[in-house]
Design an enzyme around this catalytic site. Structure first.
Site, PDB file in Angstrom:
ATOM      1  N   SER A   8      29.306  18.378  32.847  1.00 32.67           N
ATOM      2  CA  SER A   8      29.778  17.840  34.125  1.00 32.67           C
ATOM      3  C   SER A   8      30.302  16.434  33.875  1.00 32.67           C
ATOM      4  O   SER A   8      29.563  15.575  33.368  1.00 32.67           O
ATOM      5  CB  SER A   8      28.626  17.771  35.132  1.00 32.67           C
ATOM      6  OG  SER A   8      28.943  16.812  36.130  1.00 32.67           O
ATOM      7  N   HIS A  33      33.200  20.873  33.662  1.00 37.27           N
ATOM      8  CA  HIS A  33      32.733  21.043  35.047  1.00 37.27           C
ATOM      9  C   HIS A  33      33.123  19.796  35.821  1.00 37.27           C
ATOM     10  O   HIS A  33      32.683  18.686  35.520  1.00 37.27           O
ATOM     11  CB  HIS A  33      31.220  21.251  35.066  1.00 37.27           C
ATOM     12  CG  HIS A  33      30.640  21.563  36.404  1.00 37.27           C
ATOM     13  ND1 HIS A  33      30.742  22.807  36.991  1.00 37.27           N
ATOM     14  CD2 HIS A  33      29.954  20.792  37.276  1.00 37.27           C
ATOM     15  CE1 HIS A  33      30.121  22.788  38.166  1.00 37.27           C
ATOM     16  NE2 HIS A  33      29.637  21.584  38.363  1.00 37.27           N
ATOM     17  N   ASP A  35      33.109  17.846  39.142  1.00 36.64           N
ATOM     18  CA  ASP A  35      32.364  17.767  40.406  1.00 36.64           C
ATOM     19  C   ASP A  35      33.107  16.947  41.457  1.00 36.64           C
ATOM     20  O   ASP A  35      33.343  15.758  41.271  1.00 36.64           O
ATOM     21  CB  ASP A  35      30.999  17.107  40.160  1.00 36.64           C
ATOM     22  CG  ASP A  35      29.991  18.089  39.582  1.00 36.64           C
ATOM     23  OD1 ASP A  35      29.283  17.730  38.627  1.00 36.64           O
ATOM     24  OD2 ASP A  35      29.918  19.225  40.099  1.00 36.64           O
ATOM     25  N   MET A  37      33.088  15.484  45.235  1.00 42.13           N
ATOM     26  CA  MET A  37      32.210  15.182  46.365  1.00 42.13           C
ATOM     27  C   MET A  37      32.978  14.327  47.374  1.00 42.13           C
ATOM     28  O   MET A  37      33.722  13.423  46.990  1.00 42.13           O
ATOM     29  CB  MET A  37      30.974  14.425  45.871  1.00 42.13           C
ATOM     30  CG  MET A  37      30.176  15.200  44.837  1.00 42.13           C
ATOM     31  SD  MET A  37      28.774  14.216  44.217  1.00 42.13           S
ATOM     32  CE  MET A  37      28.216  15.313  42.897  1.00 42.13           C
ATOM     33  N   HIS A  67      34.061  22.195  40.997  1.00 47.45           N
ATOM     34  CA  HIS A  67      32.956  22.457  41.922  1.00 47.45           C
ATOM     35  C   HIS A  67      33.183  21.627  43.181  1.00 47.45           C
ATOM     36  O   HIS A  67      32.998  20.407  43.163  1.00 47.45           O
ATOM     37  CB  HIS A  67      31.625  22.082  41.231  1.00 47.45           C
ATOM     38  CG  HIS A  67      30.431  22.221  42.119  1.00 47.45           C
ATOM     39  ND1 HIS A  67      29.205  21.707  41.774  1.00 47.45           N
ATOM     40  CD2 HIS A  67      30.266  22.819  43.325  1.00 47.45           C
ATOM     41  CE1 HIS A  67      28.335  21.979  42.745  1.00 47.45           C
ATOM     42  NE2 HIS A  67      28.955  22.655  43.694  1.00 47.45           N
ATOM     43  N   MET A  69      32.174  20.200  46.423  1.00 47.67           N
ATOM     44  CA  MET A  69      31.103  19.887  47.362  1.00 47.67           C
ATOM     45  C   MET A  69      31.749  19.114  48.513  1.00 47.67           C
ATOM     46  O   MET A  69      31.616  17.881  48.651  1.00 47.67           O
ATOM     47  CB  MET A  69      30.006  19.057  46.668  1.00 47.67           C
ATOM     48  CG  MET A  69      29.205  19.882  45.688  1.00 47.67           C
ATOM     49  SD  MET A  69      28.356  18.907  44.431  1.00 47.67           S
ATOM     50  CE  MET A  69      29.697  18.676  43.251  1.00 47.67           C
ATOM     51  N   MET A 138      22.623  26.263  42.278  1.00 42.57           N
ATOM     52  CA  MET A 138      22.248  24.841  42.207  1.00 42.57           C
ATOM     53  C   MET A 138      20.771  24.710  41.889  1.00 42.57           C
ATOM     54  O   MET A 138      19.918  25.197  42.636  1.00 42.57           O
ATOM     55  CB  MET A 138      22.585  24.148  43.532  1.00 42.57           C
ATOM     56  CG  MET A 138      24.065  24.104  43.903  1.00 42.57           C
ATOM     57  SD  MET A 138      25.121  23.435  42.630  1.00 42.57           S
ATOM     58  CE  MET A 138      24.492  21.768  42.533  1.00 42.57           C
ATOM     59  N   GLY A 145      24.313  13.322  39.799  1.00 45.07           N
ATOM     60  CA  GLY A 145      23.899  13.738  38.462  1.00 45.07           C
ATOM     61  C   GLY A 145      22.547  13.102  38.152  1.00 45.07           C
ATOM     62  O   GLY A 145      22.029  12.297  38.924  1.00 45.07           O
ATOM     63  N   GLY A 146      21.967  13.511  37.032  1.00 45.07           N
ATOM     64  CA  GLY A 146      20.736  12.873  36.573  1.00 45.07           C
ATOM     65  C   GLY A 146      19.479  13.237  37.334  1.00 45.07           C
ATOM     66  O   GLY A 146      18.444  12.592  37.183  1.00 45.07           O
ATOM     67  N   ASP A 174      23.344  24.906  37.664  1.00 48.99           N
ATOM     68  CA  ASP A 174      23.956  23.587  37.775  1.00 48.99           C
ATOM     69  C   ASP A 174      22.972  22.549  38.298  1.00 48.99           C
ATOM     70  O   ASP A 174      22.602  22.569  39.466  1.00 48.99           O
ATOM     71  CB  ASP A 174      25.172  23.676  38.734  1.00 48.99           C
ATOM     72  CG  ASP A 174      25.946  22.378  38.814  1.00 48.99           C
ATOM     73  OD1 ASP A 174      26.837  22.275  39.674  1.00 48.99           O
ATOM     74  OD2 ASP A 174      25.667  21.475  38.001  1.00 48.99           O
ATOM     75  N   SER A 197      24.161  14.670  32.562  1.00 48.47           N
ATOM     76  CA  SER A 197      23.408  13.586  31.910  1.00 48.47           C
ATOM     77  C   SER A 197      22.854  14.016  30.554  1.00 48.47           C
ATOM     78  O   SER A 197      22.794  13.214  29.622  1.00 48.47           O
ATOM     79  CB  SER A 197      22.275  13.121  32.833  1.00 48.47           C
ATOM     80  OG  SER A 197      21.582  14.236  33.351  1.00 48.47           O
TER      81      SER A 197
HETATM   82  C1  DX5 Z   1      25.365  17.877  41.378  1.00 44.71           C
HETATM   83  C2  DX5 Z   1      26.496  18.460  40.537  1.00 44.71           C
HETATM   84  C3  DX5 Z   1      26.052  18.761  39.129  1.00 44.71           C
HETATM   85  C4  DX5 Z   1      25.547  17.519  38.369  1.00 44.71           C
HETATM   86  C5  DX5 Z   1      24.989  17.923  37.014  1.00 44.71           C
HETATM   87  O1  DX5 Z   1      25.720  17.906  42.738  1.00 44.71           O
HETATM   88  O2  DX5 Z   1      27.003  19.640  41.101  1.00 44.71           O
HETATM   89  O3  DX5 Z   1      27.129  19.380  38.418  1.00 44.71           O
HETATM   90  O4  DX5 Z   1      26.614  16.619  38.189  1.00 44.71           O
HETATM   91  O5  DX5 Z   1      24.547  16.741  36.379  1.00 44.71           O
HETATM   92  P1  DX5 Z   1      23.128  16.729  35.620  1.00 44.71           P
HETATM   93  O6  DX5 Z   1      23.264  17.734  34.494  1.00 44.71           O
HETATM   94  O7  DX5 Z   1      22.998  15.327  35.126  1.00 44.71           O
HETATM   95  O8  DX5 Z   1      22.103  17.151  36.629  1.00 44.71           O
HETATM   96 ZN    ZN Z   2      28.400  20.744  39.878  1.00 43.78          ZN
END
Ligand code: DX5
Ligand code: ZN
Length: 217
Positions: A8, A33, A35, A37, A67, A69, A138, A145-146, A174, A197
């Site tokens: 990601s 990936h 992301d 948002m 992805h 969101m 999810m 992330g993290g 994910d 992460s």
């Molecule tokens: C969260 C995202 C994930 C996230 C994954 O809303 O959809 O893709 O960035 O990051 P890690 O692997 O650090 O949880």
């Molecule tokens: Zn994602």
């Protein structure tokens, strides 16, 4: 079943995103990936279609899994398809008509995925399995992330794998995926793994990706 490792980019260094994407791909990643948002569907704001387009213009030819969101979804589907997305996944409770959004994604030449949040039942995806290419389970609450892997989602992975049956639908997990938990996600039935992460904060992308791959081989 092929095993897909998809970094990601949310955890990448955005000041040099093109180089970061090239580095993780050279280090053995399968997909990117991406992301998205909108600070509406989730309480965070990231990147839009122009960044995807910039990666394509930078020379990234590999598979980009977007992805979304976001809410609403459909206008961004068109923008990301035009910007070079290969697969677009979205959250069903963020669109007025799930089937129409799936059809829009596919009519634009992209593969389609449905995301299932931790508090949602697997049945939100069940009726669309004939029409989609990926289920995105999810294992964190979307938005950042993290975060830590929510291990109560393992049972849902197994139920989704049973629902998929012999259809060619990828099961991607994910959120919070690490070398310490990826094997149980694989055993539960996932075959695609997002890791942000776990890859980007390690420093050595090749070693981080290898650690994830070794844990499922
Ligand atoms: C969260 C995202 C994930 C996230 C994954 O809303 O959809 O893709 O960035 O990051 P890690 O692997 O650090 O949880
Ligand atoms: Zn994602």
């Amino acid at each position: 079943m092929n095993k897909i490792i998809a970094p990601s980019i949310l955890s990448a260094n955005f000041a040099k995103l093109g180089d970061e994407v090239r580095s993780v791909l050279d280090a053995g990643a399968d997909w990117i990936h991406f992301d998205v948002m909108d600070n509406h569907y989730v309480p965070n704001l990231t990147i839009g279609p122009m960044v995807c387009k910039s990666l394509r213009e930078f020379g990234i030819k590999d598979f980009i899994d977007v992805h979304l969101m976001v809410e609403p979804v459909d206008d961004l589907v068109k923008m990301f398809a035009d910007a070079g997305a290969d697969l677009i996944s979205f959250h069903p409770n963020a669109t007025a008509n799930v089937s129409e959004t799936i059809n829009k994604i596919k009519d634009l030449g992209c593969q389609a995925g449905i995301a299932i949040n931790p508090e949602e039942e697997v049945t939100v995806a069940e009726q669309y399995l004939e029409d989609i290419d990926l289920v995105l389970l999810m294992s964190v609450n979307p938005g950042f992330g993290g975060q830590s892997f929510i291990s109560s989602q393992l049972g849902k992975i197994t139920r989704i794998r049973e629902m998929i049956g012999d259809r060619s639908v990828e099961l991607m997990v994910d959120g919070g995926v690490k070398p310490s938990n990826i094997a149980e996600a694989f055993k539960a039935g996932a075959n695609a793994f997002v890791a942000g992460s776990a890859i980007f904060t390690g420093g050595d992308y090749k070693a981080s990706i290898k650690a994830l791959r070794d844990a499922v081989n």
